[in-house]
Design a protein around this motif. Structure first.
Motif, short mmCIF file in Angstrom:
data_model
loop_
_atom_site.label_atom_id
_atom_site.label_comp_id
_atom_site.label_asym_id
_atom_site.label_seq_id
_atom_site.Cartn_x
_atom_site.Cartn_y
_atom_site.Cartn_z
N TYR A 306 0.83 -1.21 0.00
CA TYR A 306 0.00 0.00 0.00
C TYR A 306 0.86 1.26 0.00
CZ TYR A 306 -4.72 1.83 0.62
OH TYR A 306 -5.94 2.43 0.42
N ASP A 307 1.90 1.23 0.79
CA ASP A 307 2.79 2.38 0.92
C ASP A 307 3.83 2.36 -0.20
OD1 ASP A 307 3.86 4.60 2.75
OD2 ASP A 307 5.63 3.31 2.50
N ASN A 308 4.28 3.55 -0.61
CA ASN A 308 5.28 3.62 -1.68
C ASN A 308 6.58 2.91 -1.31
OD1 ASN A 308 3.59 4.97 -3.37
ND2 ASN A 308 4.58 6.97 -3.20
N GLU A 309 6.98 3.04 -0.04
CA GLU A 309 8.20 2.37 0.39
C GLU A 309 8.06 0.86 0.27
OE1 GLU A 309 10.97 1.92 4.39
OE2 GLU A 309 9.73 3.72 4.14
N ALA A 310 6.85 0.34 0.55
CA ALA A 310 6.61 -1.09 0.41
C ALA A 310 6.67 -1.50 -1.05
CB ALA A 310 5.26 -1.46 1.01
N LYS A 311 6.17 -0.63 -1.92
CA LYS A 311 6.25 -0.93 -3.36
C LYS A 311 7.70 -1.09 -3.79
CE LYS A 311 1.92 1.32 -4.83
NZ LYS A 311 1.35 1.63 -3.51
N SER A 312 8.55 -0.25 -3.24
CA SER A 312 9.98 -0.33 -3.61
C SER A 312 10.67 -1.52 -2.96
CB SER A 312 10.69 0.97 -3.22
OG SER A 312 10.19 2.07 -3.96
N SER A 313 10.48 -1.67 -1.64
CA SER A 313 11.23 -2.70 -0.92
C SER A 313 10.73 -4.11 -1.20
CB SER A 313 11.18 -2.42 0.59
OG SER A 313 9.83 -2.48 1.06
N LEU A 314 9.42 -4.28 -1.40
CA LEU A 314 8.86 -5.61 -1.59
C LEU A 314 8.71 -6.00 -3.06
CD1 LEU A 314 6.04 -5.57 1.12
CD2 LEU A 314 8.29 -6.63 1.27
N LEU A 315 8.50 -4.99 -3.93
CA LEU A 315 8.23 -5.30 -5.33
C LEU A 315 9.30 -4.76 -6.28
CD1 LEU A 315 4.39 -4.59 -5.34
CD2 LEU A 315 5.50 -6.82 -5.39
N GLY A 316 10.25 -4.03 -5.72
CA GLY A 316 11.34 -3.54 -6.56
C GLY A 316 10.96 -2.38 -7.46
N VAL A 317 9.88 -1.66 -7.14
CA VAL A 317 9.52 -0.49 -7.93
C VAL A 317 10.55 0.60 -7.66
CG1 VAL A 317 7.75 1.23 -8.44
CG2 VAL A 317 7.08 -1.11 -7.81
N ALA A 318 11.21 1.08 -8.68
CA ALA A 318 12.27 2.06 -8.51
C ALA A 318 11.71 3.36 -7.94
CB ALA A 318 12.95 2.34 -9.84
N PRO A 319 12.37 3.95 -6.92
CA PRO A 319 11.89 5.21 -6.34
C PRO A 319 11.72 6.30 -7.39
CG PRO A 319 13.57 4.24 -4.95
CD PRO A 319 13.53 3.43 -6.19
N GLU A 320 12.59 6.33 -8.41
CA GLU A 320 12.47 7.37 -9.43
C GLU A 320 11.18 7.23 -10.25
OE1 GLU A 320 15.82 4.48 -10.79
OE2 GLU A 320 15.10 5.44 -8.94
N ILE A 321 10.67 5.99 -10.40
CA ILE A 321 9.38 5.80 -11.08
C ILE A 321 8.26 6.43 -10.26
CG2 ILE A 321 7.64 4.07 -11.71
CD1 ILE A 321 9.85 2.25 -12.62
#
Length: 416
Positions: A306-321
């Protein structure tokens, strides 16, 4: 054609927001058995209301079926209402009381006065055993009409209807017309867009059409009765051909198979596995997938980020995206789908990210805006959907759209 009425009894059932699965099932099965369903209604837990509803239906219908109000508590008043409608009393069914004693003893309990109420039946009726629960049903005939009372617990109601009621009705009404049913399930098609295929069927002799839309899913039931229809088998085949041709790309099944189950069947045929990445749907997508028995054969797991940090840490979504496009974007949805496929080693993935509302939207991304992305070994696709309704409806619609787009790709449908 004999007529039938159904009543869902219980004050809780008079809440319009509460669904009635028993009524839906009863109407479908009675129609298939050759009965004209003239009335489906709900009645509160009052003896007077129950008596009035049942007595009125018994005057005009051949079969009156009711569910609910047969339990052990003081608000279970269906027997009392039926007895008043018929001008008879209430008696204990000795055989069922013995069965209750046996069942409760097997659980280390004695049959007390409260549970003994579940062995009561309307005077002059025959008890209908309950394979799953403790409250028996009952049936009796008054004049030409058959009155049948069943418990309201859906699993109990279904089994007693199939095993105890329908065989009795077939015996009581042996000369029934032939009935054929086509149960089409469609996805991703608005109700108005389905109409051109359906319109030739309205008004045809012996044909009835019902449509149930639900947040991206359409359930269309075509019932053919012969007589008066000339040939039920020919009409059924004509309908199946017309639906398959007219709803190509949206027709999930013609036998009522759900979108979730059809997706599972398609994954198994191709030997592919599935993982899900969810934001705005909060696990609802995975819930729908695992609601199908046997989903463990193809579903590996899910991540609710749900959180953007979770998207990055759990799913590898790049912070720049996330910084560049935002959480609600095609780029993020695609990255979520890619990330969950990699995390689980799955062949396929579905991802959702959006603004479920009612707040949190913007002019560019108003509440109800959702991106869904799906990936398979054959490619990756993303779709923007928008539904300006309440939060739960947006979540349900989004989960359905993710399943629909993945189903199309897994089954090999051509891109739009």
């Amino acid at each position: 054609m004999p007529t039938a009425a159904f009543f869902a009894i219980g004050s809780e059932m008079t809440d319009p927001a509460r669904g009635d699965s028993n009524g839906v099932l009863a109407a479908a099965r009675l129609k298939e058995a050759g009965f004209d369903i003239g009335l489906v209604s709900r009645v509160e837990d009052r003896v007077e209301a129950i008596a009035s509803a049942l007595s009125g239906a018994l005057e005009t219908c051949d079969v009156v079926l009711a569910s609910g109000g047969l339990g052990p508590t003081g608000d279970d008043l269906t027997r009392e209402g039926a007895a008043r409608a018929l001008g008879v009393g209430i008696v204990e069914d000795g055989a069922w009381a013995e069965e209750l004693t046996r069942r409760l003893a097997s659980r280390g309990r004695a049959l007390d006065a409260v549970n003994r109420r579940q062995a009561l039946v309307v005077e002059g009726s025959e008890a209908i055993p309950n394979p799953r629960g403790l409250a028996c049903g009952c049936c009796l005939r008054r004049g030409k009409a058959h009155l049948i009372l069943l418990p309201g617990v859906p699993a109990e109601f279904r089994e007693m209807l199939e095993g105890g009621v329908l065989p009795r009705l077939r015996e009581a009404f042996p000369e029934q017309p032939e009935v054929r049913t086509v149960r089409a399930v469609l996805a991703g098609l608005p109700e108005a867009s389905a109409e051109p295929v359906l319109s030739p069927w309205y008004g045809r002799r012996g044909v009835s059409v019902s449509i149930l839309p639900h947040l991206g899913i359409l359930r269309v039931t075509l019932t053919i009765t012969s007589p008066p229809a000339e040939s039920a088998a020919d009409l059924e085949e004509e309908a199946r051909r017309a639906f398959a041709a007219g709803w190509k790309g949206h027709l999930v099944s013609l036998d009522g198979t759900s979108l979730e189950a059809a997706l599972g069947e398609a994954l198994l045929r191709r030997g592919w596995t599935l993982a899900a990445a969810e934001s705005c749907t909060g696990g609802l997508l995975a819930h729908k997938v695992v609601s199908v028995a046997g989903a463990s054969r193809y579903f590996l797991g899910s991540v609710t980020a749900y959180d953007n940090e979770a998207k990055s840490s759990l799913l590898g979504v790049a912070p720049e995206i996330l910084q560049r496009s935002g959480a609600v974007s095609e780029e993020t949805a695609r990255a979520m789908a890619r990330g969950v496929r990699a995390r689980f080693g799955a062949a396929c993935a579905a991802a959702t990210t959006g603004v479920a509302g009612p707040g949190g939207g913007s002019p560019e991304k108003p509440a109800g805006t959702v991106w869904v992305a799906v990936g398979t070994p054959e490619g990756e696709w993303a779709h923007r959907v928008h539904l300006p309704l309440d939060r739960l409806s947006v979540m349900e619609f989004s989960a359905h759209m993710a399943l629909y787009h993945l189903w199309r790709r897994v089954r090999g449908a051509a891109a739009p």
